[in-house]
Design an enzyme around this catalytic site. Sequence first.
Site, short mmCIF file in Angstrom:
data_model
loop_
_atom_site.label_atom_id
_atom_site.label_comp_id
_atom_site.label_asym_id
_atom_site.label_seq_id
_atom_site.Cartn_x
_atom_site.Cartn_y
_atom_site.Cartn_z
CE1 TYR A 29 -4.14 -1.94 0.44
CE2 TYR A 29 -2.76 -3.25 1.96
CZ TYR A 29 -4.13 -3.01 1.18
OH TYR A 29 -4.94 -4.20 1.07
CG ASN A 52 -11.23 -1.87 -8.32
OD1 ASN A 52 -11.43 -1.55 -9.05
ND2 ASN A 52 -10.89 -3.31 -8.37
CB CYS A 60 -7.78 -5.11 -5.36
SG CYS A 60 -8.82 -3.54 -6.28
CG HIS A 61 -5.38 -10.33 -6.89
ND1 HIS A 61 -5.77 -9.79 -7.97
CD2 HIS A 61 -4.28 -11.09 -7.33
CE1 HIS A 61 -5.29 -10.16 -9.06
NE2 HIS A 61 -4.20 -11.04 -8.42
CD GLU A 89 -1.90 -12.63 -10.36
OE1 GLU A 89 -0.89 -12.10 -9.91
OE2 GLU A 89 -2.74 -12.25 -10.53
#
Length: 110
Positions: A29, A52, A60-61, A89
């Site tokens: 952040y 969002n 966002c993740h 990912e």
Amino acid sequence: MMRQSDREGFFERVYDAVRQIPEGSVATYGQIAALIGEPRRARYVGFALHANPYPGEVPCHRVVFADGRICEGFAFGGPQAQRTLLEDEGVAFRDGTHVDLDACRWPAGL
């Protein structure tokens, strides 16, 4: 407290920065706040991501706390959903709730 018009511009800058985080990487952040020229507004980055309006477009993740911890109240299904998205990912975890920032932190702005 930000005025409505300032907040909307801030939120859009957050979304633009977060869109750039590559798959398999994470940012903090505070890192996003610094990248958009607002280094003391990490908490506002969280507010923006919670609101969002572009799910699926703004990843966002891929944003975590400064210590690598995933968000306990991840807006899109809780912390397990965030962890699953990141693991899918290829993001490495140090333990059940912390990503390995040394291995997968996006280097932008560092």
